[in-house]
Design an enzyme around this catalytic site. Structure first.
Site, mmCIF file in Angstrom:
data_model
loop_
_atom_site.group_PDB
_atom_site.id
_atom_site.type_symbol
_atom_site.label_atom_id
_atom_site.label_comp_id
_atom_site.label_asym_id
_atom_site.label_seq_id
_atom_site.Cartn_x
_atom_site.Cartn_y
_atom_site.Cartn_z
ATOM 1 N N HIS A 155 6.524 -14.222 36.155
ATOM 2 C CA HIS A 155 6.070 -13.817 37.099
ATOM 3 C C HIS A 155 4.488 -13.473 37.317
ATOM 4 O O HIS A 155 3.652 -13.846 36.215
ATOM 5 C CB HIS A 155 6.201 -12.678 36.735
ATOM 6 N N ASN A 195 13.168 -18.417 36.507
ATOM 7 C CA ASN A 195 11.934 -18.949 37.293
ATOM 8 C C ASN A 195 11.281 -18.682 36.126
ATOM 9 O O ASN A 195 9.638 -18.907 36.333
ATOM 10 C CB ASN A 195 11.681 -18.751 38.583
HETATM 11 P P1 DAT Z 1 7.265 -14.987 43.320
HETATM 12 O O1 DAT Z 1 7.617 -14.608 41.855
HETATM 13 O O2 DAT Z 1 7.314 -16.771 43.499
HETATM 14 O O3 DAT Z 1 6.253 -14.160 43.700
HETATM 15 P P2 DAT Z 1 8.908 -13.093 44.954
HETATM 16 O O4 DAT Z 1 7.677 -12.144 44.497
HETATM 17 O O5 DAT Z 1 9.158 -13.662 45.917
HETATM 18 O O6 DAT Z 1 7.865 -14.573 43.915
HETATM 19 O O7 DAT Z 1 9.977 -12.802 43.961
HETATM 20 C C1 DAT Z 1 9.944 -12.624 42.376
HETATM 21 C C2 DAT Z 1 11.106 -12.423 42.312
HETATM 22 O O8 DAT Z 1 12.320 -12.607 42.919
HETATM 23 C C3 DAT Z 1 11.432 -14.099 42.241
HETATM 24 O O9 DAT Z 1 10.419 -14.810 41.064
HETATM 25 C C4 DAT Z 1 12.901 -14.829 41.956
HETATM 26 C C5 DAT Z 1 12.857 -13.582 42.480
HETATM 27 N N1 DAT Z 1 14.034 -14.156 43.431
HETATM 28 C C6 DAT Z 1 12.418 -14.131 44.737
HETATM 29 N N2 DAT Z 1 13.608 -14.743 45.635
HETATM 30 C C7 DAT Z 1 14.996 -14.785 45.270
HETATM 31 C C8 DAT Z 1 15.867 -15.055 45.566
HETATM 32 N N3 DAT Z 1 16.495 -15.747 46.837
HETATM 33 N N4 DAT Z 1 17.229 -15.260 45.170
HETATM 34 C C9 DAT Z 1 17.166 -14.800 43.759
HETATM 35 N N5 DAT Z 1 16.158 -14.618 43.433
HETATM 36 C C10 DAT Z 1 15.431 -14.078 44.193
HETATM 37 MG MG MG Z 2 6.006 -11.922 43.413
#
Ligand code: DAT
Ligand code: MG
Length: 204
Positions: free
Chosen positions: A169, A166
């Site tokens: 960060h 994605n």
């Molecule tokens: P964000 O990056 O929107 O703050 P997060 O902190 O919940 O989201 O997660 C950090 C990263 O971890 C995210 O950008 C991509 C990875 N990630 C999150 N949920 C995931 C999932 N279900 N499967 C694979 N990667 C995931």
């Molecule tokens: Mg996060």
């Protein structure tokens, strides 16, 4: 202050490192200049960090394929165009210990290992952006974690299709921004204390 990247990377004693350059690059205070009050300077105490100006940590996670896509410039442009101020930027080969510390809140997740490996698999571009409400604003600009649920117009909504790729960060709170800035930039050696001269045209 939180743990620093180079402590994790090399076991270095951060306190013994050289003097900070912060504050040595003093810029004309754009507000004073714009209002004809002369060339003021901003010290660390108010280095753009008024109560309305937050700092926000961003890392554009670019594996070789991401670098080939050239999304770093696109991401920088979006924050610049928004009116945020770039305070620091570096390309970084993320050591595993730094990645694990950065994502420590997710250590129990099944994807944690893959996430850490991914972040360490190619160059990361780390940035500090500053501006009023920067954390909330930047999170809105970045979009939802899953790019398929990110609104068009957001960075992830426009540039990504999979949660594991994605693109970017961004800190999710002021507290985590400060923790992540400390982790990635240590004592901020090399960070520049500056304000763009166009600030009066962007901020009241
Ligand atoms: P964000 O990056 O929107 O703050 P997060 O902190 O919940 O989201 O997660 C950090 C990263 O971890 C995210 O950008 C991509 C990875 N990630 C999150 N949920 C995931 C999932 N279900 N499967 C694979 N990667 C995931
Ligand atoms: Mg996060």
């Amino acid at each position: 202050m939180g743990i620093m990247a180079r402590d994790l990377a090399s076991g270095d004693d951060a306190g013994r490192r050289g003097s900070t350059r912060r504050g040595s690059t003093r810029e004309l205070d754009a507000r004073d200049a714009g209002r004809g009050r002369g060339a003021g300077t901003r010290g660390r105490g108010d280095a753009g960090l008024t109560e309305s100006a937050e700092r926000f940590f961003v890392s554009s996670r670019c594996r070789p394929d991401g670098v080939q896509r050239g999304v770093v410039g696109e991401i920088i442009s979006r924050f610049e165009n928004k009116g945020m101020v770039l305070k620091a930027l570096k390309t970084y080969a993320c050591p595993k210990a730094v990645a694990e510390e950065h994502y420590r809140d997710l250590s129990s997740k099944p994807f944690f290992g893959d996430l850490v490996d991914y972040i360490c698999s190619g160059p990361v571009v780390a940035m500090i952006w500053e501006g009023p409400g920067a954390v909330k604003s930047a999170r809105l600009m970045i979009g939802a974690t899953n790019p398929l649920e990110s609104a068009p117009g957001t960075i992830r909504g426009d540039l990504a299709v999979e949660v594991g790729r994605n693109v970017i960060h961004g800190s999710d709170s002021v507290e985590s921004a400060e923790r992540e800035i400390a982790l990635w930039f240590g004592d901020e050696v090399g960070c520049v204390d500056w304000q763009p001269t166009i600030t009066p045209w962007v901020r009241e």
